[in-house]
Design a protein around this motif. Structure first.
Motif, short mmCIF file in Angstrom:
data_model
loop_
_atom_site.label_atom_id
_atom_site.label_comp_id
_atom_site.label_asym_id
_atom_site.label_seq_id
_atom_site.Cartn_x
_atom_site.Cartn_y
_atom_site.Cartn_z
N ALA A 281 0.84 -1.20 0.00
CA ALA A 281 0.00 0.00 0.00
C ALA A 281 0.87 1.25 0.00
O ALA A 281 0.61 2.22 -0.73
CB ALA A 281 -0.94 0.00 1.21
N ILE A 282 1.92 1.24 0.82
CA ILE A 282 2.84 2.38 0.89
C ILE A 282 3.55 2.59 -0.45
O ILE A 282 3.68 3.72 -0.93
CB ILE A 282 3.85 2.18 2.03
CG1 ILE A 282 3.15 2.23 3.38
CG2 ILE A 282 4.96 3.23 1.96
CD1 ILE A 282 4.03 1.83 4.55
N LEU A 283 4.00 1.49 -1.06
CA LEU A 283 4.68 1.60 -2.35
C LEU A 283 3.76 2.19 -3.41
O LEU A 283 4.16 3.06 -4.18
CB LEU A 283 5.19 0.23 -2.80
CG LEU A 283 6.41 -0.33 -2.07
CD1 LEU A 283 6.77 -1.71 -2.60
CD2 LEU A 283 7.61 0.61 -2.23
N ASN A 284 2.51 1.75 -3.45
CA ASN A 284 1.56 2.31 -4.42
C ASN A 284 1.32 3.78 -4.18
O ASN A 284 1.18 4.57 -5.13
CB ASN A 284 0.24 1.54 -4.37
CG ASN A 284 0.26 0.25 -5.19
OD1 ASN A 284 0.10 0.27 -6.40
ND2 ASN A 284 0.49 -0.87 -4.54
N ALA A 285 1.29 4.18 -2.91
CA ALA A 285 1.12 5.60 -2.60
C ALA A 285 2.32 6.42 -3.08
O ALA A 285 2.16 7.55 -3.56
CB ALA A 285 0.94 5.77 -1.10
N ILE A 286 3.51 5.84 -2.98
CA ILE A 286 4.72 6.53 -3.46
C ILE A 286 4.71 6.68 -4.97
O ILE A 286 5.18 7.68 -5.52
CB ILE A 286 5.97 5.76 -3.00
CG1 ILE A 286 6.13 5.84 -1.48
CG2 ILE A 286 7.24 6.28 -3.68
CD1 ILE A 286 7.21 4.94 -0.92
N PHE A 287 4.14 5.70 -5.67
CA PHE A 287 4.14 5.74 -7.13
C PHE A 287 3.30 6.88 -7.69
O PHE A 287 3.59 7.39 -8.77
CB PHE A 287 3.61 4.42 -7.70
CG PHE A 287 4.45 3.22 -7.36
CD1 PHE A 287 5.78 3.36 -7.00
CD2 PHE A 287 3.90 1.93 -7.40
CE1 PHE A 287 6.56 2.25 -6.68
CE2 PHE A 287 4.67 0.83 -7.08
CZ PHE A 287 6.00 0.99 -6.72
N PHE A 288 2.26 7.29 -6.96
CA PHE A 288 1.33 8.29 -7.49
C PHE A 288 2.04 9.60 -7.86
O PHE A 288 1.89 10.08 -9.00
CB PHE A 288 0.20 8.55 -6.50
CG PHE A 288 -0.89 9.42 -7.06
CD1 PHE A 288 -1.99 8.86 -7.71
CD2 PHE A 288 -0.83 10.80 -6.96
CE1 PHE A 288 -2.99 9.66 -8.25
CE2 PHE A 288 -1.82 11.61 -7.48
CZ PHE A 288 -2.91 11.05 -8.13
N PRO A 289 2.79 10.24 -6.95
CA PRO A 289 3.46 11.48 -7.34
C PRO A 289 4.52 11.29 -8.42
O PRO A 289 4.76 12.20 -9.23
CB PRO A 289 4.08 11.99 -6.03
CG PRO A 289 4.18 10.79 -5.16
CD PRO A 289 3.02 9.92 -5.52
N ILE A 290 5.17 10.11 -8.45
CA ILE A 290 6.16 9.86 -9.50
C ILE A 290 5.50 9.92 -10.87
O ILE A 290 6.01 10.57 -11.80
CB ILE A 290 6.83 8.49 -9.27
CG1 ILE A 290 7.66 8.50 -7.98
CG2 ILE A 290 7.73 8.12 -10.46
CD1 ILE A 290 8.23 7.14 -7.61
N ILE A 291 4.38 9.25 -11.00
CA ILE A 291 3.66 9.24 -12.28
C ILE A 291 3.09 10.61 -12.59
O ILE A 291 3.18 11.10 -13.72
CB ILE A 291 2.54 8.18 -12.25
CG1 ILE A 291 3.14 6.79 -12.10
CG2 ILE A 291 1.69 8.24 -13.52
CD1 ILE A 291 2.15 5.74 -11.67
#
Length: 372
Positions: A281-291
């Motif tokens: 869940a944390i990793l997916n949250a981190i991906f959002f601003p990257i994208i």
């Protein structure tokens, strides 16, 4: 999906049959592919790189539904050969060091965008869900082994059904939006899963089952196809083959990593391994601003327009996401004009277009920098 249900059916057989038959049955699909490839023609572009012009002309005429004597064929062949030459494919002129160049072409950044998309696909937790779905049902919810396997099969059906939606959504919705929608959906599904596992009861764990079903639905509709599509679009002709290959390497390396660590996480991160799903869940949250900040939209763009997007972002020192939003869809002659404006060479259907005007005014030290 076929493989899963085949495995399920084989589970009713003798012990040796349960694993030998599914492995051996893969030969059927391999033989089908080999049979279909026997009469498959080579790509005209590849034939031209090998100077097999006559064969390329025959195949190109067949693809166009024209005769070999059609005058348009020679023109098309000439243009295609020029495009091959400009992209560095003729005589293998493309060198691996081309992958790490910056400047208006931004080859390195574009390769890393494709590479990271495959990395994030695996780190989102997809294979942890796919591989360990039946185990979670059996240990946490308390169903029988057979029921857990059946539910795993249902999960594969959901996976396949939602994956087909991407056929229609990828052009209508766009790559960026699908990436972002999928990331949010996967993140919330993982939050639901780990939250439902914390109490450690069978009833609460049913909520985790719902989370895994919603996760695989979001993944199938978004993150399953996009990392395979995006690298081929974001990279230019010159480096596309090598850059796309690097992204595929990224996929399998991170696939191996996730499958290796998931059993350890499940066994050592709380009741029924709820910490595993918190981790994803944390990793997916981190991906959002990257994208959101780094991934420009490629939907509806030609490869030449994407070249212009990166040249625009570099020259004007703006975000490449912003450059993609600001740049209107361009016709062929407009692409040539913009390429000259930003000081880059592009390969169009008419062949390479070299700029003949002064390059954009950037400082000498800016050649090693790029916009965020």
């Amino acid at each position: 999906m076929i493989a899963y249900w085949l495995d399920y059916g084989a589970s009713y057989g003798p012990h040796a049959f349960t694993w030998r038959f599914p492995i051996a049955f893969q030969i059927v699909f391999a033989l089908a592919v080999l049979t279909l490839m026997i009469n498959m023609p080579e790509s005209p572009r590849w034939l031209l790189t090998k100077d097999r012009v006559d064969e390329a002309a025959t195949i190109l005429a067949a693809l166009n539904g024209e005769s070999r004597s059609d005058p348009r064929l020679n023109t098309q062949l000439s243009n295609l050969r020029e495009a091959v030459r400009a992209s560095g494919q003729l005589d293998n002129k493309t060198h691996p060091r081309d992958l790490i160049t910056g400047g208006p072409t931004q080859h390195l950044r574009r390769m890393l965008l494709g590479f990271s998309s495959q990395m994030m696909q695996q780190l989102s937790g997809c294979n942890a869900v796919i591989y360990y779905f039946p185990i979670l049902f059996q240990t946490a919810v308390g169903v029988s082994n057979n029921t857990a396997l059946l539910l795993g099969g249902v999960n594969q059906i959901v996976y396949a059904l939602f994956a087909t939606t991407s056929w229609f959504a990828v052009e209508r919705v766009g790559r960026r939006k699908l990436f972002l929608i999928g990331t949010v959906g996967q993140c919330l599904s993982m939050v639901l899963t780990f939250g439902a596992l914390i109490p450690g009861t069978g009833e609460a764990a049913k909520g985790a089952a719902v989370g895994l079903f919603t996760y695989i639905a979001f993944f199938g509709a978004t993150w399953l196809p996009l990392p395979w599509l995006y690298p081929a679009e974001i990279n230019p002709l010159r480096t596309r083959a090598m850059a796309t290959a690097s992204s595929t390497v990224s996929n399998w390396l991170w696939n191996f990593f996730i499958v290796l660590i998931t059993p350890v996480l499940v066994n050592n991160t709380g009741t029924y391994g709820w910490g595993t799903y918190l981790f994803f869940a944390i990793l997916n949250a981190i991906f959002f601003p990257i994208i959101y900040y780094l991934y420009p939209e490629t939907s509806g763009r030609s490869l030449e327009e994407i070249d212009v997007i990166f040249a625009k972002g570099y020259s004007e020192k703006i975000s490449y996401v912003k450059a993609a939003k600001e740049l209107p869809f361009l016709a062929e002659e407009e692409i040539v004009s913009k390429a000259r404006e930003y000081g880059i060479d592009v390969e169009t259907e008419e062949g390479p277009v070299e700029h003949d005007v002064e390059k954009p005014r950037v400082s000498e030290t800016s050649s090693s920098r790029s916009a965020v």
